[in-house]
Design a protein around this motif. Structure first.
Motif, PDB file in Angstrom:
ATOM      1  N   LEU A 164       0.830  -1.236   0.128  1.00  0.00           N
ATOM      2  CA  LEU A 164       0.078  -0.017  -0.085  1.00  0.00           C
ATOM      3  C   LEU A 164       0.739   1.245   0.113  1.00  0.00           C
ATOM      4  CD1 LEU A 164      -2.322  -1.104   2.791  1.00  0.00           C
ATOM      5  CD2 LEU A 164      -2.860  -1.282   0.457  1.00  0.00           C
ATOM      6  N   VAL A 165       0.334   2.376  -0.447  1.00  0.00           N
ATOM      7  CA  VAL A 165       0.866   3.671  -0.475  1.00  0.00           C
ATOM      8  C   VAL A 165      -0.058   4.673   0.142  1.00  0.00           C
ATOM      9  CG1 VAL A 165       2.766   3.343  -2.291  1.00  0.00           C
ATOM     10  CG2 VAL A 165       0.596   4.322  -2.954  1.00  0.00           C
ATOM     11  N   PHE A 166       0.247   5.688   0.614  1.00  0.00           N
ATOM     12  CA  PHE A 166      -0.545   6.658   1.149  1.00  0.00           C
ATOM     13  C   PHE A 166      -0.928   7.538   0.171  1.00  0.00           C
ATOM     14  CE2 PHE A 166      -0.832  11.096   2.997  1.00  0.00           C
ATOM     15  CZ  PHE A 166      -1.720  10.775   3.917  1.00  0.00           C
ATOM     16  N   LYS A 167      -2.379   7.986   0.083  1.00  0.00           N
ATOM     17  CA  LYS A 167      -2.664   8.787  -0.834  1.00  0.00           C
ATOM     18  C   LYS A 167      -3.171  10.179  -0.514  1.00  0.00           C
ATOM     19  CE  LYS A 167      -5.642   7.706  -3.990  1.00  0.00           C
ATOM     20  NZ  LYS A 167      -6.661   7.315  -4.923  1.00  0.00           N
ATOM     21  N   GLY A 168      -3.782  10.125   0.973  1.00  0.00           N
ATOM     22  CA  GLY A 168      -4.046  11.381   1.578  1.00  0.00           C
ATOM     23  C   GLY A 168      -4.950  11.047   2.687  1.00  0.00           C
TER      24      GLY A 168
END
Length: 122
Positions: free
Chosen positions: A18-22
């Motif tokens: 996973l990656v952070f989007k907001g």
């Protein structure tokens, strides 16, 4: 996500990166009314590696680049924004709940105790 009727979050997450989007403040609703103070943060993450084994081969990596919400109770928006930037790899810590919803059961919100940054996406 549509394939997970009885949602087994640890099994679902075992093959995902996973990656952070907001992030934005999360509020609880009581009898349809939003409470005055936020009770945590809702983080939006994107799946950048989908290692889930699906029953149909044409569904391979079908969640790649899908995003979903992660509620982190008791943390401030300022703290999250100071720790994470867009595209930062993250790991969800201690799953508390997962809710699949939407007309086609295509949406997911997860509640976790915390979220951590990781050095790289495997």
């Amino acid at each position: 996500m549509n394939e997970f009727r009885k949602f087994d979050l640890p099994a679902f997450m075992s093959g995902e990166s996973l990656v952070f989007k907001g992030a934005r403040e999360h509020f609880t609703y009581v009898n349809g009314e939003r409470v005055d103070k936020p009770d945590g943060v809702r983080v939006e993450v994107a799946i950048v590696k989908d290692g889930t084994k699906y029953s149909r081969s044409e569904d391979a990596a079908c969640n790649y680049l899908e995003s979903f919400g992660v509620v982190v109770p008791g943390v401030s928006l300022e703290k999250v924004k100071s720790l994470f930037s867009v595209s930062k790899p993250v790991k969800l810590i201690h799953y508390l709940d997962a809710v699949v919803f939407g007309t086609y059961a295509e949406r997911l919100t997860v509640t976790v105790r915390s979220i951590e940054d990781i050095k790289e996406v495997a």
